[in-house]
Design a protein around this motif. Structure first.
Motif, short mmCIF file in Angstrom:
data_model
loop_
_atom_site.label_atom_id
_atom_site.label_comp_id
_atom_site.label_asym_id
_atom_site.label_seq_id
_atom_site.Cartn_x
_atom_site.Cartn_y
_atom_site.Cartn_z
N TYR A 1 0.83 -1.20 0.00
CA TYR A 1 0.00 0.00 0.00
C TYR A 1 0.87 1.26 0.00
N LEU A 2 1.89 1.32 0.85
CA LEU A 2 2.75 2.50 0.92
C LEU A 2 3.55 2.68 -0.37
N GLU A 3 3.91 1.57 -1.00
CA GLU A 3 4.64 1.66 -2.25
C GLU A 3 3.76 2.24 -3.36
N LYS A 4 2.52 1.74 -3.46
CA LYS A 4 1.63 2.14 -4.56
C LYS A 4 0.97 3.51 -4.31
N GLU A 5 0.48 3.71 -3.10
CA GLU A 5 -0.31 4.91 -2.82
C GLU A 5 0.52 6.10 -2.33
N ARG A 6 1.66 5.81 -1.71
CA ARG A 6 2.47 6.91 -1.17
C ARG A 6 3.85 7.01 -1.81
N GLY A 7 4.12 6.10 -2.77
CA GLY A 7 5.37 6.17 -3.50
C GLY A 7 6.61 5.87 -2.68
N ARG A 8 6.45 5.01 -1.68
CA ARG A 8 7.58 4.69 -0.81
C ARG A 8 8.25 3.40 -1.25
N GLY A 9 9.58 3.43 -1.44
CA GLY A 9 10.32 2.22 -1.76
C GLY A 9 10.68 1.48 -0.48
N ARG A 10 11.09 0.25 -0.61
CA ARG A 10 11.38 -0.58 0.56
C ARG A 10 12.48 -0.02 1.47
N PRO A 11 13.49 0.68 0.96
CA PRO A 11 14.47 1.24 1.90
C PRO A 11 13.87 2.29 2.85
N TYR A 12 12.63 2.69 2.57
CA TYR A 12 11.99 3.72 3.38
C TYR A 12 11.77 3.27 4.82
N TRP A 13 11.57 1.97 5.02
CA TRP A 13 11.38 1.47 6.38
C TRP A 13 12.35 0.33 6.67
N PRO A 14 12.89 0.28 7.88
CA PRO A 14 13.79 -0.82 8.26
C PRO A 14 13.07 -2.16 8.15
N GLN A 15 13.75 -3.16 7.63
CA GLN A 15 13.15 -4.47 7.47
C GLN A 15 13.16 -5.22 8.81
N LEU A 16 11.99 -5.68 9.22
CA LEU A 16 11.83 -6.39 10.48
C LEU A 16 10.99 -7.64 10.25
N PRO A 17 11.16 -8.68 11.06
CA PRO A 17 10.37 -9.92 10.89
C PRO A 17 8.94 -9.74 11.40
N ALA A 18 8.18 -8.93 10.67
CA ALA A 18 6.82 -8.61 11.10
C ALA A 18 5.82 -9.04 10.03
N TYR B 1 3.50 4.57 10.47
CA TYR B 1 2.06 4.62 10.71
C TYR B 1 1.45 5.95 10.25
N ALA B 2 2.16 7.06 10.47
CA ALA B 2 1.66 8.36 10.03
C ALA B 2 1.47 8.37 8.52
N ASP B 3 2.44 7.83 7.80
CA ASP B 3 2.36 7.76 6.34
C ASP B 3 1.14 6.94 5.92
N PHE B 4 0.96 5.81 6.59
CA PHE B 4 -0.19 4.93 6.30
C PHE B 4 -1.51 5.64 6.59
N ALA B 5 -1.61 6.30 7.74
CA ALA B 5 -2.86 6.94 8.14
C ALA B 5 -3.21 8.12 7.23
N ILE B 6 -2.21 8.88 6.81
CA ILE B 6 -2.46 10.02 5.92
C ILE B 6 -3.09 9.53 4.63
N GLY B 7 -2.49 8.51 4.03
CA GLY B 7 -3.00 8.00 2.77
C GLY B 7 -4.30 7.24 2.90
N PHE B 8 -4.42 6.47 3.96
CA PHE B 8 -5.56 5.56 4.10
C PHE B 8 -6.83 6.26 4.55
N TRP B 9 -6.70 7.25 5.42
CA TRP B 9 -7.89 7.92 5.97
C TRP B 9 -7.89 9.44 5.82
#
Length: 270
Positions: free
Chosen positions: A108-125, A144-152
């Motif tokens: 979702y963040l990649e498509k809707e907010r244009g964020r590439g994977r280096p944007y967030w640290p990779q964690l086993p989540a 989460y702020a990025d997600f909430a801005i785009g999603f709601w």
């Protein structure tokens, strides 16, 4: 809580009419709509609100209840970090399987907010809730702020901007803030304002004496640790400036709702 306010206003209005008789056309029907463009049923309701902005024939009224954007994001971050709507219910009970458990938030963040994977640290989540639990507060709050801005929040600001730019819609829309319902001492003024907005020809004193039954956020409560929350507020303002170019600040300005951070600072200064 906003829709409960409107039901209370309608009941009170009906009770003031001799014999309790009123023509259907004189009493507003109350419909609670959550601004959400991502889920199909709620997307239809959002489209309805948008379409009503541009129709001029019917005298509809909308009471738009929103919250300070910084407070909203911090509350949502803590709420989902606890596992709610992933492996816990909205009330915090186990054994649930919420919509976020299998939602692909990275895509979702990649498509809707244009964020590439280096944007967030990779964690086993395996989901967003777990990521927020494992990430540092700075990384988790930014994601989460990025997600909430785009999603709601984008949808909320778009609707408010449309309502404010079209004169008939602006006159038929009342903007109120969450804290007006969540703080009992503010409730009488909120219900008076909403009551007079819905039934402007009537004596506004009829709303005097109506009280709130609200006792806080219930299942959506997160933490009452003021120092911790104020630290998150400071962090989020830096994130907004450095990563979002003031996007949160600009969206919040549309509504002018007071932040819990301002309330705490005022309390400490007295």
């Amino acid at each position: 809580m906003g829709w409960q306010l409107l039901i209370k206003i309608n009941r009170n209005y009906l009770a003031r009419i001799p014999g309790g008789q009123v023509r259907k056309s004189e009493l507003y029907s109350v419909r609670h709509i959550t601004v959400d463009t991502q889920h199909s049923g709620r997307k239809e309701e959002y489209d309805l609100l948008t379409n009503l902005t541009y129709q001029l024939e019917q005298d509809y009224r909308t009471v738009f209840v929103t919250r300070n954007w910084y407070d909203t994001i911090i509350s949502g971050y803590l709420y989902h970090q606890s596992g709610r709507e992933c492996w816990l219910s909205s009330g915090g009970k186990g054994g649930a399987s919420g919509w976020l458990k299998n939602f692909n938030w990275e895509e979702y963040l990649e498509k809707e907010r244009g964020r590439g994977r280096p944007y967030w640290p990779q964690l086993p989540a395996p989901n967003l809730c777990k990521y927020l639990e494992l990430a540092t507060p700075a990384d988790g709050l930014r994601v989460y702020a990025d997600f909430a801005i785009g999603f709601w929040l984008h949808s909320v600001s778009a609707l408010a901007t449309a309502r404010n730019s079209i004169p008939p819609a602006k006159l038929r829309t009342l903007f109120l803030c969450y804290d007006q319902f969540n703080e009992n001492e503010k409730f009488p003024d909120a219900i008076k304002e909403a009551g007079h907005f819905l039934y402007p020809a009537d004596d506004s004193t009829q709303w005097d004496g109506l009280k709130s039954d609200n006792h806080g956020g219930g299942g959506h409560s997160t933490t009452a640790d003021t120092v911790f929350r104020m630290g998150l507020h400071d962090m989020l303002r830096i994130i907004d400036s450095e990563h979002f170019d003031g996007e949160i600040r600009a969206g919040n300005f549309l509504f002018g709702c007071k932040s819990e951070a301002e309330s705490s600072l005022l309390t400490e200064a007295e």
